[in-house]
Design a protein around this motif. Structure first.
Motif, mmCIF file in Angstrom:
data_model
loop_
_atom_site.group_PDB
_atom_site.id
_atom_site.type_symbol
_atom_site.label_atom_id
_atom_site.label_comp_id
_atom_site.label_asym_id
_atom_site.label_seq_id
_atom_site.Cartn_x
_atom_site.Cartn_y
_atom_site.Cartn_z
ATOM 1 N N THR A 266 14.272 -6.376 35.221
ATOM 2 C CA THR A 266 15.556 -5.966 34.658
ATOM 3 C C THR A 266 16.585 -5.878 35.787
ATOM 4 O O THR A 266 16.308 -5.288 36.838
ATOM 5 N N PHE A 267 17.760 -6.446 35.542
ATOM 6 C CA PHE A 267 18.829 -6.446 36.533
ATOM 7 C C PHE A 267 20.096 -5.891 35.902
ATOM 8 O O PHE A 267 20.406 -6.196 34.744
ATOM 9 N N THR A 268 20.841 -5.103 36.645
ATOM 10 C CA THR A 268 22.117 -4.562 36.171
ATOM 11 C C THR A 268 23.212 -5.003 37.143
ATOM 12 O O THR A 268 23.079 -4.845 38.365
ATOM 13 N N PHE A 269 24.284 -5.572 36.586
ATOM 14 C CA PHE A 269 25.391 -6.027 37.435
ATOM 15 C C PHE A 269 26.692 -5.998 36.622
ATOM 16 O O PHE A 269 26.680 -5.930 35.396
ATOM 17 N N PHE A 270 27.820 -6.034 37.327
ATOM 18 C CA PHE A 270 29.132 -5.974 36.683
ATOM 19 C C PHE A 270 29.534 -7.336 36.142
ATOM 20 O O PHE A 270 29.312 -8.367 36.790
ATOM 21 N N ALA A 271 30.146 -7.319 34.958
ATOM 22 C CA ALA A 271 30.802 -8.523 34.440
ATOM 23 C C ALA A 271 32.136 -8.701 35.143
ATOM 24 O O ALA A 271 32.800 -7.730 35.479
ATOM 25 N N THR A 272 32.520 -9.936 35.398
ATOM 26 C CA THR A 272 33.803 -10.216 36.044
ATOM 27 C C THR A 272 34.640 -11.113 35.149
ATOM 28 O O THR A 272 34.104 -11.901 34.362
#
Length: 273
Positions: A266-272
């Protein structure tokens, strides 16, 4: 002086077996880079595709009703001999639903393409004359190619994904399949920083933007997306998952679940934007 060896262009040629009166169209689709589809030439029961670069190709011969396809590897200057044999005809009842609400989607234009080794072939088709889903979301594709195939549907607006699903149906048989479309939920779609393999139905990541948020989080090409924000996407194709990701606003968290080999991550990152 130097001896210059000229290599003849690579290609594929062979026989077409068991097709009806309507000749199939033949295409070679490169499974590397962003190459274009290469149209083949059909002459009676034979075909040829020339001027190919070395690499792997999905080669398909198909009409609206029947077809065959195979994945082949060619090297520089090689002419690969290939026989494509009609897999017969079948019937498929497709039901197209909204992924979030399960409401039926009407007026989706649907057709069937040949597949091989999980890779999609291509064929000529016309949105205007294609079979459309009714008010209950159902579209009967009869006859259509048998064997390992993919049902693809297109909606008239780009706010929706283009749903598709893989299945196998025997020659002379009848099958049912459900496809799920996703509507874009943002007025300002974000860039998830990754792209999917357009040759496959499953949401397999083909490219991750170098230096982007997804790359920094650890997402890799080859990862199979299995969930978005904790919701399973097992019913969706790559187009549907792409719309789900782009439905985030800039700055939102994207929680991406992937299958990598035998491991789930599982990976969490910001949408741009």
């Amino acid at each position: 002086g130097a001896v210059i060896k000229l290599l003849r262009p690579a290609g594929i040629e062979g026989k077409l077996v068991g097709f009806g009166a309507t000749p199939p169209v033949v295409y070679a689709v490169p499974l590397f880079g962003g190459g274009r589809w290469i149209s083949g030439t059909v002459d009676g029961a034979t075909f040829r595709v020339r001027g190919l670069s070395p690499g792997r190709y999905m080669v398909s011969a198909q009409t609206t009703f029947e077809g065959d396809g195979k994945v082949v590897q060619i090297t520089s200057g090689e002419i690969v001999q290939l026989t494509l044999t009609s897999r017969g005809r079948a019937a498929i009842e497709a039901t197209i639903l909204d992924f979030k609400t399960s409401a039926p989607i009407a007026n989706a234009a649907c057709h069937v393409v040949i597949a091989s080794e999980g890779v999609l072939g291509v064929t000529n088709w016309d949105f205007a004359s294609a079979t459309k889903s009714a008010a209950n979301g159902r579209a009967l594709l009869d006859p259509c190619p048998a064997g390992a195939v993919t049902v693809e549907c297109a909606l008239s607006t780009q706010k929706w994904s283009q749903p598709s699903a893989d299945l196998t149906v025997e020659a002379g048989g009848r099958a049912a399949v459900t496809l799920y479309g996703v509507e874009l939920a943002s007025e300002n779609p974000s860039d998830p920083g990754l792209e999917f393999d357009r040759h496959r139905t499953a949401p397999v990541i083909a490219r991750v933007t170098p230096g982007g948020n997804a790359a920094k989080a650890g997402v890799l090409p080859g990862d199979l997306v299995i969930s978005v924000d904790g919701v399973s996407v097992a019913k969706l194709n790559a187009s549907g998952v792409d719309i789900l990701l782009r439905s985030h606003d800039g700055g939102d968290d994207i929680v991406l679940g992937v299958q990598r080999g035998t491991a789930t991550k599982t990976f969490t990152f910001f949408a741009t934007q």
